[in-house]
Design a protein around this motif. Structure first.
Motif, PDB file in Angstrom:
ATOM      1  N   SER A   1     -58.137 -28.846 -29.722  1.00 15.78           N
ATOM      2  CA  SER A   1     -58.353 -28.849 -30.645  1.00 15.78           C
ATOM      3  C   SER A   1     -58.321 -30.126 -30.708  1.00 15.78           C
ATOM      4  CB  SER A   1     -57.968 -26.728 -31.520  1.00 15.78           C
ATOM      5  OG  SER A   1     -56.991 -27.610 -31.740  1.00 15.78           O
ATOM      6  N   THR A   2     -56.794 -30.455 -29.877  1.00 10.52           N
ATOM      7  CA  THR A   2     -55.955 -31.213 -30.455  1.00 10.52           C
ATOM      8  C   THR A   2     -56.529 -32.935 -29.694  1.00 10.52           C
ATOM      9  OG1 THR A   2     -54.470 -31.865 -28.422  1.00 10.52           O
ATOM     10  CG2 THR A   2     -53.667 -30.191 -30.731  1.00 10.52           C
ATOM     11  N   ILE A   3     -58.006 -32.788 -29.040  1.00 10.43           N
ATOM     12  CA  ILE A   3     -58.469 -33.980 -28.721  1.00 10.43           C
ATOM     13  C   ILE A   3     -59.754 -33.916 -28.800  1.00 10.43           C
ATOM     14  CG2 ILE A   3     -57.879 -33.326 -26.597  1.00 10.43           C
ATOM     15  CD1 ILE A   3     -59.489 -32.444 -25.013  1.00 10.43           C
ATOM     16  N   PHE A   4     -60.610 -35.303 -29.255  1.00 11.49           N
ATOM     17  CA  PHE A   4     -61.553 -35.687 -29.703  1.00 11.49           C
ATOM     18  C   PHE A   4     -62.399 -36.458 -28.263  1.00 11.49           C
ATOM     19  CE2 PHE A   4     -59.869 -39.844 -28.426  1.00 11.49           C
ATOM     20  CZ  PHE A   4     -58.616 -39.774 -28.629  1.00 11.49           C
ATOM     21  N   ASP A   5     -63.902 -36.250 -28.740  1.00  9.77           N
ATOM     22  CA  ASP A   5     -64.631 -36.345 -27.426  1.00  9.77           C
ATOM     23  C   ASP A   5     -64.608 -37.293 -26.121  1.00  9.77           C
ATOM     24  OD1 ASP A   5     -66.284 -34.802 -29.188  1.00  9.77           O
ATOM     25  OD2 ASP A   5     -67.745 -35.960 -29.752  1.00  9.77           O
ATOM     26  N   ARG A   6     -64.819 -37.440 -25.160  1.00 11.81           N
ATOM     27  CA  ARG A   6     -64.595 -37.640 -24.971  1.00 11.81           C
ATOM     28  C   ARG A   6     -64.778 -39.389 -24.721  1.00 11.81           C
ATOM     29  NH1 ARG A   6     -63.135 -37.554 -19.659  1.00 11.81           N
ATOM     30  NH2 ARG A   6     -63.309 -35.042 -19.021  1.00 11.81           N
ATOM     31  N   SER A   7     -64.223 -40.635 -24.429  1.00  2.48           N
ATOM     32  CA  SER A   7     -64.677 -41.944 -24.679  1.00  2.48           C
ATOM     33  C   SER A   7     -65.755 -42.245 -23.276  1.00  2.48           C
ATOM     34  CB  SER A   7     -63.102 -42.682 -24.711  1.00  2.48           C
ATOM     35  OG  SER A   7     -62.212 -42.476 -25.562  1.00  2.48           O
ATOM     36  N   PRO A   8     -66.510 -43.316 -23.548  1.00  2.00           N
ATOM     37  CA  PRO A   8     -67.169 -44.074 -22.457  1.00  2.00           C
ATOM     38  C   PRO A   8     -66.413 -44.098 -21.061  1.00  2.00           C
ATOM     39  CG  PRO A   8     -67.691 -45.183 -24.235  1.00  2.00           C
ATOM     40  CD  PRO A   8     -66.370 -44.025 -25.017  1.00  2.00           C
ATOM     41  N   ARG A   9     -66.879 -43.778 -20.152  1.00  2.00           N
ATOM     42  CA  ARG A   9     -66.407 -43.956 -18.828  1.00  2.00           C
ATOM     43  C   ARG A   9     -68.580 -44.738 -18.329  1.00  2.00           C
ATOM     44  NH1 ARG A   9     -62.708 -42.266 -20.850  1.00  2.00           N
ATOM     45  NH2 ARG A   9     -61.846 -40.201 -20.170  1.00  2.00           N
ATOM     46  N   PRO A  10     -68.218 -46.134 -17.971  1.00  2.00           N
ATOM     47  CA  PRO A  10     -68.625 -47.275 -17.442  1.00  2.00           C
ATOM     48  C   PRO A  10     -69.700 -46.510 -16.225  1.00  2.00           C
ATOM     49  CG  PRO A  10     -66.903 -48.028 -16.391  1.00  2.00           C
ATOM     50  CD  PRO A  10     -65.943 -46.862 -17.531  1.00  2.00           C
TER      51      PRO A  10
END
Length: 197
Positions: A179-188
């Protein structure tokens, strides 16, 4: 080696693993800490330098000392984690090469070159910190790497009796609270930052 890890294993270590900001109230045992180290030390470093120096802040007192050295945004990440590791390095790692790398006189490669030792120690200790994260994830734990801290203050606080050591970055370890993390950031994609020539 011909064996490969399963997709589930690769998910655990890489694809589904996340950097956590918050933690469940569940202990990481001393045995688990030792198990992480027993794995990470097997990862390769140049001439088996093993320059990484690790302080595993597990007690409330040690975490409070470390929290005083981090940015406001990172205080809770240190205080609430079951353990927070200071990943440091030894600029005099070469003194240990006669037994760590006995095949040749590797110590002589670094004598009289403190700047060269510092560069090599930093590079190889960062590798060891990455091995630490892979080892922890392999053992079912989550990680929260951090660089928002005062490295000089941390070095003075935790390595005062070993002036050749330097703090470089931090990593909290435990059972992450999703619950303490946001959606994964993009990976190239491969083609974005790679050349295959």
């Amino acid at each position: 080696m011909t064996d490969e890890l399963s997709d589930a294993d690769l998910d655990l270590i890489f694809r589904e693993a996340r950097s956590f900001n918050g933690w469940h109230d569940k202990e990481v045992s001393d045995q688990q800490i030792h198990a992480i180290y027993e794995l990470l030390k097997m990862g390769p470093t140049s001439a088996n330098q093993q320059p990484g120096r690790f302080v595993w802040c597990k007690s409330e007192e040690s975490k409070k000392r470390l929290a005083d050295c981090v940015s406001d945004d990172n205080r809770d990440k240190v205080l609430t984690a079951p353990v927070c590791v200071i990943i440091g390095y030894d600029i005099d790692f070469h003194e240990h090469l006669p037994w760590l790398f006995p095949h040749t006189d590797a110590k002589s490669w670094f004598e009289g070159d403190e700047e060269g030792r510092k560069e090599s120690a930093m590079r190889n200790s960062v590798l060891q910190g990455a091995y630490l994260m892979i080892a922890a994830r392999s053992l079912g734990l989550d990680c929260g790497p951090m660089s928002g801290f005062d490295a000089e203050a941390t070095t003075k606080e935790f390595f005062a009796d070993q002036p050749q050591y330097r703090a470089d970055w931090l990593c909290s370890i435990g059972y992450g609270d999703k619950s303490t993390i946001f959606d994964r950031s993009p990976r190239p994609d491969f083609d974005k930052f790679n050349q295959l020539i």
